[in-house]
Design an enzyme around this catalytic site. Sequence first.
Site, PDB file in Angstrom:
ATOM      1  NE  ARG A 236      24.504   2.020   3.790  1.00 18.53           N
ATOM      2  CZ  ARG A 236      25.318   1.511   4.700  1.00 18.53           C
ATOM      3  NH1 ARG A 236      25.841   0.312   4.514  1.00 18.53           N
ATOM      4  NH2 ARG A 236      25.624   2.198   5.773  1.00 18.53           N
TER       5      ARG A 236
ATOM      6  CE  LYS B 216       6.153   8.185  -7.936  1.00 13.66           C
ATOM      7  NZ  LYS B 216       4.945   9.035  -8.087  1.00 13.66           N
TER       8      LYS B 216
ATOM      9  CD  GLU C 190      -4.654   4.921 -10.596  1.00  9.73           C
ATOM     10  OE1 GLU C 190      -4.172   5.481 -11.597  1.00  9.73           O
ATOM     11  OE2 GLU C 190      -4.586   5.411  -9.448  1.00  9.73           O
TER      12      GLU C 190
ATOM     13  CE  LYS D 131       3.347   3.831 -12.621  1.00  3.13           C
ATOM     14  NZ  LYS D 131       2.935   3.677 -11.257  1.00  3.13           N
TER      15      LYS D 131
ATOM     16  CD  GLU E 193       6.180  12.172  -9.522  1.00  6.74           C
ATOM     17  OE1 GLU E 193       6.006  10.952  -9.389  1.00  6.74           O
ATOM     18  OE2 GLU E 193       5.544  13.017  -8.908  1.00  6.74           O
TER      19      GLU E 193
ATOM     20  NE  ARG F 107       6.634   7.403 -11.430  1.00  3.46           N
ATOM     21  CZ  ARG F 107       7.232   6.309 -11.002  1.00  3.46           C
ATOM     22  NH1 ARG F 107       8.516   6.129 -11.240  1.00  3.46           N
ATOM     23  NH2 ARG F 107       6.559   5.381 -10.331  1.00  3.46           N
TER      24      ARG F 107
ATOM     25  CG  ASN G 167      -0.023  11.969  -9.344  1.00  2.14           C
ATOM     26  OD1 ASN G 167      -0.720  11.288  -8.609  1.00  2.14           O
ATOM     27  ND2 ASN G 167       1.282  12.009  -9.251  1.00  2.14           N
TER      28      ASN G 167
ATOM     29  CG  HIS H 216      -3.848  10.364  -8.693  1.00  5.06           C
ATOM     30  ND1 HIS H 216      -4.355  10.018  -9.921  1.00  5.06           N
ATOM     31  CD2 HIS H 216      -3.510   9.201  -8.090  1.00  5.06           C
ATOM     32  CE1 HIS H 216      -4.304   8.706 -10.056  1.00  5.06           C
ATOM     33  NE2 HIS H 216      -3.806   8.183  -8.959  1.00  5.06           N
TER      34      HIS H 216
ATOM     35  CG  HIS I  10      -3.500  11.734  -3.660  1.00  5.45           C
ATOM     36  ND1 HIS I  10      -2.360  12.035  -4.377  1.00  5.45           N
ATOM     37  CD2 HIS I  10      -3.636  10.391  -3.731  1.00  5.45           C
ATOM     38  CE1 HIS I  10      -1.843  10.931  -4.870  1.00  5.45           C
ATOM     39  NE2 HIS I  10      -2.590   9.913  -4.494  1.00  5.45           N
TER      40      HIS I  10
ATOM     41  CG  HIS J  17      -6.065   5.309  -4.871  1.00  3.04           C
ATOM     42  ND1 HIS J  17      -5.638   6.580  -4.531  1.00  3.04           N
ATOM     43  CD2 HIS J  17      -5.481   5.026  -6.074  1.00  3.04           C
ATOM     44  CE1 HIS J  17      -4.817   7.037  -5.484  1.00  3.04           C
ATOM     45  NE2 HIS J  17      -4.715   6.114  -6.427  1.00  3.04           N
TER      46      HIS J  17
HETATM   47  N1  GLY Z   1       1.193   6.210  -9.331  1.00  2.00           N
HETATM   48  C1  GLY Z   1       1.911   7.214 -10.010  1.00  2.00           C
HETATM   49  C2  GLY Z   1       3.345   6.877 -10.196  1.00  2.00           C
HETATM   50  O1  GLY Z   1       3.760   5.747 -10.009  1.00  2.00           O
HETATM   51  O2  GLY Z   1       4.098   7.736 -10.517  1.00  2.00           O
END
Ligand code: GLY
Length: 343
Positions: A102, A124, A166, A205, A215, A220, A224, A227, A231, A244
């Site tokens: 956990r 993330k 980026e 960031k 998010e 957040r 994107n 993206h 994506h 990417h």
């Molecule tokens: N790569 C976008 C984020 O971390 O939210």
Amino acid sequence: MISVKHSRGAYNVRFCSFAEVIGGIPSDALVVVDGNVAKLWPLGQERTFFAPPGEQTKCFAELEGIHRWLAKLGADRSSILYAIGGGVVGDLAGFAAATYMRGIRYVQVPTTLLAMVDSSVGGKVAIDIPEGKNLVGSFYPPTEVQTPLDALTTLPPREFTAGVAEIVKAGLIADERLTARLSTGKLTLDSSDLQSVIETSIKIKAAVVEADEEERTGLRATLNFGHTIGHALEAHLGYKDLLHGEAVAIGMVVESAIGVRLGITPPSVLDVVRQSIDVQALPSNHTVLANADELIALMRRDKKSEGGHIAMSLLTGIGQCKLVPNVEATLIREVLNEFAKDQ
Ligand code: GLY
């Protein structure tokens, strides 16, 4: 050093050399390293899991492999895991750390430009499933991010340039000065301002993820920009052919053209986007854009989309953007077709 606050505390992003990272790994730590990185930068570390390079490594089988390896080595809740590599290793090992017992501590050591400025910051972590990228994951902040800038010296030039996409994005959504820098001079390994540009990008960031860690407010999601299209391009190409950052570069140009058609993005901003992409030697068009219907179907499955509506982060100026939750598919189709004609 940059400090990033989160709901359970804070962590630092620290610049260092690769030797300093290795020298600082405690003897009882566990290390997950990208197989290619381990060849170029030998670790001399016993408790090491070598992750095969490539996106296909972000899967349940590798995750299980790491969990079982941790268990066999007797890892417990006091253990610390180092994730050394690009975004793939950071996401996979970070998710292993988030889920083993956990949650155990982990240190992100990004070795690609893309991971330094994007995936290592913000907590993330995820793996992919056949239905989509990053569909199984969590928000789980690292204990620290150690950023060895000298690792960039062994990064293939194409990957370095893809990482710059980026940084271009960070400038376009939040920083006029960064955009002015990147729209007028190519960023290279030899640029005297390389560290400060990377630092600025990380700070942008960090500020966004501090304000909207999970998010939830739409802020957040503005990271994107480029993206939604990017994506879809990557998915349509089976994560081959375009890196990417290259897909995001094309996405930024196409999404800005959509923004202009919606009256949200001033035409002069689209010019700056194109100029930045050109100056950084990134692509702005691709034959895959001809597959409008398939790409739109993929966009509807994007994590920002709700109820089948396609959401995009669109520029409202240089250094300004907003999340647009419902961009009409007919408009997207028209713009994609225009790009396809221009090839
Ligand atoms: N790569 C976008 C984020 O971390 O939210």
